[in-house]
Design an enzyme around this catalytic site. Structure first.
Site, mmCIF file in Angstrom:
data_model
loop_
_atom_site.group_PDB
_atom_site.id
_atom_site.type_symbol
_atom_site.label_atom_id
_atom_site.label_comp_id
_atom_site.label_asym_id
_atom_site.label_seq_id
_atom_site.Cartn_x
_atom_site.Cartn_y
_atom_site.Cartn_z
ATOM 1 N N ARG A 123 -53.544 -33.268 -29.777
ATOM 2 C CA ARG A 123 -54.194 -33.057 -28.488
ATOM 3 C C ARG A 123 -55.299 -34.081 -28.201
ATOM 4 O O ARG A 123 -55.373 -34.628 -27.099
ATOM 5 C CB ARG A 123 -54.773 -31.628 -28.418
ATOM 6 N N THR A 124 -56.165 -34.325 -29.178
ATOM 7 C CA THR A 124 -57.297 -35.204 -28.914
ATOM 8 C C THR A 124 -56.840 -36.627 -28.630
ATOM 9 O O THR A 124 -57.239 -37.246 -27.637
ATOM 10 C CB THR A 124 -58.285 -35.197 -30.099
ATOM 11 N N LYS B 71 -56.518 -51.394 -47.428
ATOM 12 C CA LYS B 71 -56.772 -52.559 -48.289
ATOM 13 C C LYS B 71 -58.217 -52.601 -48.766
ATOM 14 O O LYS B 71 -58.605 -53.523 -49.474
ATOM 15 C CB LYS B 71 -56.452 -53.847 -47.527
ATOM 16 N N ARG C 117 -61.573 -40.908 -34.819
ATOM 17 C CA ARG C 117 -61.597 -39.715 -35.678
ATOM 18 C C ARG C 117 -61.598 -40.199 -37.121
ATOM 19 O O ARG C 117 -60.803 -41.068 -37.489
ATOM 20 C CB ARG C 117 -60.401 -38.803 -35.426
ATOM 21 N N HIS D 138 -67.379 -32.394 -33.414
ATOM 22 C CA HIS D 138 -66.302 -32.764 -32.494
ATOM 23 C C HIS D 138 -66.846 -32.535 -31.085
ATOM 24 O O HIS D 138 -66.481 -31.575 -30.405
ATOM 25 C CB HIS D 138 -65.080 -31.884 -32.764
#
Length: 408
Positions: A154-155, A184, A205, A233
């Site tokens: 959703r986000t 890496k 995120r 959030h």
């Protein structure tokens, strides 16, 4: 100052006087409605009003015209008439074209009540753009980079949809933890310095709490925190509060039950911060012992004069609340302690019995995804607001992108 407005195309059948309201920007209204219930939302000349009655009627601004919606059904054909009888003049401190007050969106504490109200107003305008102007070019020429080091549906998709619906373009990395140079050994700071050279705004995120602050401190372009581990959030909290205002009709004086994984849930932490901006709010914490709300949130609420209470009885809390905000138990936060996860999972489930205890006007919300903490039989109840909640995320994120990139 006295003014009068009416809905175009509405034939007057009858009028009931006595509807009064105060909008979230401080403007006072007295309304006349051709119905025996007062509308919950009233939008005139870009002003939002919250009425005390629990009706599901809403007014939206659409450029030069207005339309009246009620539960998804147009009421204009019913011959309803509405007019504003009087207003108290109020000047917004956020002028059109003015720079947005925030450089980044990192945590819920950044927002005050005035900014929240103004963002919600812009979100309503974004809803009209999404419905009526799919070819908007507000953000034409801008590029958004999405860096997601943790899974998201959703986000990430709502941010990408928001950018494209406003005419912008998207550069995306879905699993940056595995499929970027982070695998890496590249530092977050180096990644941010590189990506900012390709884009105008970064939505990130990350699995580590505090990562968004590090990114914002490094970048010379706006950074939006789309979730940082068990931290915060903020855009979810914004859409949650927006949804509560849309569904319940007010933000002052509400009772909210936060249920589930309160220790690891960044959504409930951010939501608690935002709810503290409003008057006479009470929050109930309902969770298994191993995932109780942390003391920093409790202490913060206490410092702001917000009442809170811990409970083990979901049915009792549900009967008192305007909002039951359910969350899943986050298995990914337990590491190797699967025994603790199994102990917490399934203890609090919203089902028909919980719905039966809830008030008629109350709603069930969930940041999603859900597992089994809300049964599918709940989905058909009109009080199940979680998919409407998810859709509201599009409008909030459209608003934030517009504000951060081009201002008010």
């Amino acid at each position: 100052m006295v003014s009068s407005l009416s809905l175009s195309g509405c034939a007057l059948q009858r009028e009931l006087i006595g509807a009064t309201a105060t909008d979230i920007n401080g403007k006072f209204y007295q309304g006349v409605l051709g119905s025996n219930r007062v509308s919950k939302q009233f939008l005139v000349s870009r002003s939002i009003c919250s009425f005390s009655d629990g009706a599901q009627t809403r007014f939206f601004s659409n450029g030069k015209s207005l339309r009246w919606d009620c539960g998804g059904n147009r009421l204009l054909r019913n011959g309803v008439h509405c007019s504003v009888l009087s207003t108290e003049n109020h000047h917004s401190s956020f002028a059109i074209g003015q720079k947005f007050q925030l450089d980044d969106v990192i945590e819920a504490q950044q927002f005050d009540r005035d900014i929240l109200s103004a963002i919600f107003q812009v979100a309503r305008e974004m809803e009209e753009i999404e419905k009526n102007s799919p070819g908007s070019q507000v953000l034409k020429g801008y590029l958004m980079a999405t860096l997601f080091y943790e899974p998201s549906t959703r986000t990430r998709l709502s941010f990408e949809s928001a950018m494209k619906r406003l005419g912008g373009e998207v550069l995306t990395t879905e699993n940056a933890r595995e499929f970027s140079s982070a695998a890496k050994g590249e530092t977050l700071e180096d990644t941010i310095r590189t990506v900012e050279g390709y884009s105008d705004i970064i939505v990130m995120r990350h699995f580590e709490g505090g990562a968004a602050k590090r990114a914002a401190a490094t970048a010379g372009i706006p950074v939006i925190n789309a979730g940082d581990g068990p931290g915060q959030h903020p855009t979810q909290a914004l859409l949650d509060v927006y949804t509560i205002e849309r569904e319940i009709g007010r933000l002052d004086g509400i009772r909210v039950g936060l249920v589930g994984d309160l220790a690891n849930g960044r959504t409930v932490r951010s939501l608690a911060y935002l709810l503290s901006k409003y008057q006479d709010v009470k929050i109930y914490f309902v969770s298994p012992e191993v995932v109780k709300m942390k003391d920093d949130i409790k202490d913060y609420l206490k410092s702001k004069g917000v009442k809170w209470e811990e409970s083990v009885d979901l049915m009792e809390v549900a009967s008192k609340c305007d909002v039951v905000y359910q969350t899943r138990i986050q298995k990914e936060r337990f590491g190797e302690r699967i025994d603790l996860y199994e102990e917490a999972r399934g203890k609090y489930i919203v089902d028909r019995n919980v719905l039966g205890a809830m008030q008629k006007h109350a709603v069930v919300m969930h940041p999603l995804p859900r597992l089994d903490e809300i049964t599918v039989e709940v989905d058909g109840d009109p009080r199940a607001a979680y998919f409407r909640q998810a859709k509201n995320g599009l409008y909030i994120r459209m608003a934030l992108l517009k504000l951060l990139l081009v201002g008010w």
